[in-house]
Write a protein that holds these residues in place. Structure first.
Motif, PDB file in Angstrom:
ATOM      1  N   UNK A   1      16.315  -5.031  -6.154  1.00  0.00           N
ATOM      2  CA  UNK A   1      16.604  -5.764  -7.019  1.00  0.00           C
ATOM      3  C   UNK A   1      15.671  -3.819  -8.069  1.00  0.00           C
ATOM      4  N   UNK A   2      14.955  -3.461  -6.715  1.00  0.00           N
ATOM      5  CA  UNK A   2      14.272  -1.868  -7.072  1.00  0.00           C
ATOM      6  C   UNK A   2      13.085  -1.969  -7.202  1.00  0.00           C
ATOM      7  N   UNK A   3      12.431  -3.380  -7.576  1.00  0.00           N
ATOM      8  CA  UNK A   3      11.458  -3.142  -8.365  1.00  0.00           C
ATOM      9  C   UNK A   3      10.542  -3.582  -7.303  1.00  0.00           C
ATOM     10  N   UNK A   4       9.214  -3.528  -7.064  1.00  0.00           N
ATOM     11  CA  UNK A   4       7.957  -4.162  -6.367  1.00  0.00           C
ATOM     12  C   UNK A   4       8.486  -5.489  -5.957  1.00  0.00           C
ATOM     13  N   UNK A   5       7.520  -5.542  -4.343  1.00  0.00           N
ATOM     14  CA  UNK A   5       7.926  -7.209  -3.629  1.00  0.00           C
ATOM     15  C   UNK A   5       6.218  -7.324  -3.825  1.00  0.00           C
ATOM     16  N   UNK A   6       6.541  -8.263  -4.468  1.00  0.00           N
ATOM     17  CA  UNK A   6       4.613  -9.086  -5.092  1.00  0.00           C
ATOM     18  C   UNK A   6       4.452  -9.979  -3.698  1.00  0.00           C
ATOM     19  N   UNK A   7       4.972 -10.356  -2.957  1.00  0.00           N
ATOM     20  CA  UNK A   7       4.813 -10.994  -2.019  1.00  0.00           C
ATOM     21  C   UNK A   7       4.405 -10.049  -0.573  1.00  0.00           C
ATOM     22  N   UNK A   8       4.731  -8.916  -1.032  1.00  0.00           N
ATOM     23  CA  UNK A   8       3.763  -7.593  -0.240  1.00  0.00           C
ATOM     24  C   UNK A   8       2.607  -7.134  -0.245  1.00  0.00           C
ATOM     25  N   UNK A   9       2.004  -7.926  -1.401  1.00  0.00           N
ATOM     26  CA  UNK A   9       0.889  -7.935  -1.640  1.00  0.00           C
ATOM     27  C   UNK A   9      -0.147  -9.081  -1.489  1.00  0.00           C
ATOM     28  N   UNK A  10      -1.568  -9.274  -0.973  1.00  0.00           N
ATOM     29  CA  UNK A  10      -1.982  -9.905  -0.640  1.00  0.00           C
ATOM     30  C   UNK A  10      -3.643  -9.625  -1.048  1.00  0.00           C
ATOM     31  N   UNK A  11      -4.281  -9.592  -2.265  1.00  0.00           N
ATOM     32  CA  UNK A  11      -5.055  -9.291  -3.085  1.00  0.00           C
ATOM     33  C   UNK A  11      -6.432  -9.669  -1.445  1.00  0.00           C
ATOM     34  N   UNK A  12      -7.593  -8.254  -2.171  1.00  0.00           N
ATOM     35  CA  UNK A  12      -8.733  -9.232  -1.012  1.00  0.00           C
ATOM     36  C   UNK A  12      -9.980  -9.979  -1.517  1.00  0.00           C
ATOM     37  N   UNK A  13     -10.438 -10.478  -0.535  1.00  0.00           N
ATOM     38  CA  UNK A  13     -11.444 -11.335  -1.204  1.00  0.00           C
ATOM     39  C   UNK A  13     -12.127 -10.398  -2.264  1.00  0.00           C
ATOM     40  N   UNK A  14     -13.241 -11.196  -2.766  1.00  0.00           N
ATOM     41  CA  UNK A  14     -14.161 -10.704  -3.371  1.00  0.00           C
ATOM     42  C   UNK A  14     -15.286  -9.619  -3.199  1.00  0.00           C
ATOM     43  N   UNK A  15     -15.422  -9.460  -3.218  1.00  0.00           N
ATOM     44  CA  UNK A  15     -16.461  -8.130  -2.835  1.00  0.00           C
ATOM     45  C   UNK A  15     -17.875  -8.344  -2.874  1.00  0.00           C
TER      46      UNK A  15
END
Length: 173
Positions: free
Chosen positions: A32-46
């Protein structure tokens, strides 16, 4: 007639192109040319620690206190211990009976290498004509369909024998 021969020649050349050892059956790329949302893992809360002197020294490329550990979190959610995933811990004493039962008939010392070679041969046979495709598709499920357990069929078989079985997800076919 010449057009048919030209089409056959083009398909033959296309089938021969690419990596000779391309025996992969999975094609999970996004076109699709868009971002791969599954490759981004947000960090835990600081969080501010109670004692700043207890913070570990930073290690470039190493882990961080705010790094997610999805597999470790899954182990804990299923009732296990996250420390069991750390290398060098060996087999927990609680699993010794399970290990003894699993190896009661002997375990070949080269089981991993043997299975890897057998699976590579299987994938090579299954991927023979995968390059002759108009559209790229994920052929993994198609190739391994005979190796897949049919949960509904197995559930019915064991229930017919009178074995107490847990519930299973509904058949969505």
């Amino acid at each position: 007639m010449p057009r048919a021969l030209l089409l056959i020649a083009v398909l033959a050349v296309a089938a021969c192109s690419g990596d000779q050892r391309d025996i992969s059956l999975r094609d999970l790329r996004s076109f699709t040319g868009g971002p791969d949302e599954f490759s981004i893992i947000p960090g835990k809360e600081l969080q501010t620690p109670k004692d700043l002197n207890t913070l570990p020294a930073p290690t470039p490329g190493g882990s961080n206190l705010t790094d997610q550990d999805p597999l470790g979190d899954a182990v804990v959610a299923l009732g296990g211990k996250a420390s069991a995933r750390k290398p060098g811990n060996g087999i927990p004493a609680a699993d010794s009976a399970l290990l003894a039962h699993a190896g009661r008939n002997g375990v070949p010392s080269d089981i991993r290498e043997s299975l890897a070679a057998e699976d590579e041969d299987f994938r090579r046979r299954q991927s023979r004509f995968t390059k002759i495709r108009i559209v790229k598709v994920d052929r993994y499920s198609e190739a391994y369909r005979r190796e897949t357990l049919d949960a509904q069929k197995t559930l019915s078989k064991w229930r017919a024998r009178g074995v107490a079985t847990p519930t299973a997800p509904p058949d969505l076919r």
